[in-house]
Design a protein around this motif. Sequence first.
Motif, short mmCIF file in Angstrom:
data_model
loop_
_atom_site.label_atom_id
_atom_site.label_comp_id
_atom_site.label_asym_id
_atom_site.label_seq_id
_atom_site.Cartn_x
_atom_site.Cartn_y
_atom_site.Cartn_z
N LYS A 120 0.77 -1.15 0.02
CA LYS A 120 -0.03 0.04 0.15
C LYS A 120 0.89 1.22 -0.11
O LYS A 120 1.97 1.11 0.58
CB LYS A 120 -0.96 -0.07 1.39
N ILE A 121 0.18 2.20 -0.60
CA ILE A 121 1.24 3.60 -0.74
C ILE A 121 0.62 4.49 0.35
O ILE A 121 -0.55 4.49 0.13
CB ILE A 121 1.04 4.12 -2.16
N VAL A 122 1.28 5.37 0.92
CA VAL A 122 0.93 6.19 1.90
C VAL A 122 1.91 7.46 1.65
O VAL A 122 3.14 7.26 1.62
CB VAL A 122 0.99 5.68 3.58
N ALA A 123 1.50 8.91 1.65
CA ALA A 123 2.16 9.87 1.65
C ALA A 123 1.50 10.98 2.01
O ALA A 123 0.20 11.22 2.05
CB ALA A 123 2.42 9.89 0.34
N THR A 148 -3.22 6.08 -0.13
CA THR A 148 -3.71 6.92 0.78
C THR A 148 -2.72 8.14 1.02
O THR A 148 -1.65 7.96 1.37
CB THR A 148 -3.82 6.14 2.18
N VAL A 149 -3.17 9.45 0.66
CA VAL A 149 -2.23 10.40 0.57
C VAL A 149 -2.85 11.61 1.30
O VAL A 149 -4.14 12.05 1.31
CB VAL A 149 -1.98 10.75 -0.83
N MET A 150 -2.10 12.76 1.67
CA MET A 150 -2.53 13.81 2.33
C MET A 150 -2.34 14.87 1.02
O MET A 150 -1.26 14.90 0.59
CB MET A 150 -1.50 14.18 3.34
N ILE A 151 -3.36 15.65 0.69
CA ILE A 151 -3.13 16.53 -0.55
C ILE A 151 -3.84 17.78 -0.26
O ILE A 151 -4.55 17.74 0.58
CB ILE A 151 -3.78 15.86 -1.79
N GLN A 152 -3.71 18.66 -1.18
CA GLN A 152 -4.57 19.75 -1.06
C GLN A 152 -6.10 19.50 -0.98
O GLN A 152 -6.76 18.67 -2.09
CB GLN A 152 -4.17 20.86 -2.16
N LYS A 153 -6.90 20.19 -0.10
CA LYS A 153 -8.32 19.84 -0.05
C LYS A 153 -8.91 20.01 -1.59
O LYS A 153 -9.76 19.36 -1.89
CB LYS A 153 -8.79 20.77 1.06
N GLU A 154 -8.67 20.95 -1.99
CA GLU A 154 -9.19 21.45 -3.70
C GLU A 154 -9.08 20.16 -4.62
O GLU A 154 -9.91 19.85 -5.31
CB GLU A 154 -8.67 22.77 -4.00
N VAL A 155 -7.90 19.82 -4.45
CA VAL A 155 -7.69 18.70 -5.57
C VAL A 155 -8.32 17.29 -5.21
O VAL A 155 -9.03 16.62 -5.82
CB VAL A 155 -5.92 18.32 -5.58
N ALA A 156 -8.33 17.05 -3.77
CA ALA A 156 -9.09 15.84 -3.14
C ALA A 156 -10.63 15.96 -3.69
O ALA A 156 -11.44 15.06 -4.00
CB ALA A 156 -9.02 15.76 -1.60
N ASP A 157 -11.10 17.17 -3.54
CA ASP A 157 -12.62 17.32 -4.10
C ASP A 157 -12.63 17.05 -5.33
O ASP A 157 -13.71 16.53 -5.73
CB ASP A 157 -12.99 19.00 -3.48
N ARG A 158 -11.83 17.37 -6.20
CA ARG A 158 -11.87 17.33 -7.52
C ARG A 158 -11.71 15.70 -7.81
O ARG A 158 -12.50 15.27 -8.89
CB ARG A 158 -10.84 18.01 -8.49
#
Length: 292
Positions: A120-123, A148-158
């Motif tokens: 699994k990938i985590v970042a 499973t990643v932490m990213i900018q919320k705007e990108v996650a929403d997209r």
Amino acid sequence: MDREKMLSNPKETIRVIQENEFTFRKNYGQNFLIDSHVIDKIIDAAEIDKTTEVLEIGPGIGTLTQYLAEVAGSVTAVEIDDKLIPILDKTLSEYDNVRIIHGDIMKQDIESIFEGRPFKIVANLPYYITTPIIMSLLESRIPADSITVMIQKEVADRMKAGPGSKDYGALSLAVQYYSEPYLAANVPPNCFMPRPNVGSAVIRLRRLEKPSVEVEDEKLLFKIIRGAFNQRRKTLANAVSNFEGLSYSRADVEKALTNLGFDTRVRGEALTLEEFGALSDELGRLGITGQT
């Protein structure tokens, strides 16, 4: 390990940074996590236990890595910043189930690292390169169970958006073609050091065994999708016919839409992934390649 002594404690992060005279490098988009509750949410979303092998991208000083090492079978962490390698050697020294690789994740032969074993990938991904990394991982079809990643919320929403919403677009369709997205948590800027200027989110992309739709020509499908959203205020027929990567006329696209029972004035944001797949195949059946 005592959580007070782990790097999720801001005092520990500051101590490590000062002791090693580390300076943040803007070109690597470095924002270190300093909240244990957020880290717990990442690990819960990734569904990690002692049977799990983990690939971590961009471990930084090892904050998330410490927690992963506590719960996972093994962790392979790939870090691009050479200044962080000696720091990681110190902060992760007590974990014998962690391997650190100095390199660019975009240039790694990931499959050879795990030799066919599931992982699994985590970042906690740098925002400036989030989309290229995720799309590279998905398109290469590496056999990771999930990302499973932490990213900018705007990108996650997209990534998780559906038809008709303002966030829905080419990225939504590409991610959902290869995976099943799940938004696990929203994360405020104060959970990082230094604080980013935007909100973040934890998203899990569970890889699909096969793409969510079957099409005759995958490359054509994604060209049509990019064309449809390149000028999203226009009708789909106009946007696709104006797209430089394709050579369809508006009449070509309108004919395919009519055959499928769509209004010729429909916009791309109204179509589901399945409907884009049907449009791609219909244009193929009409004998129109549309490829330049």
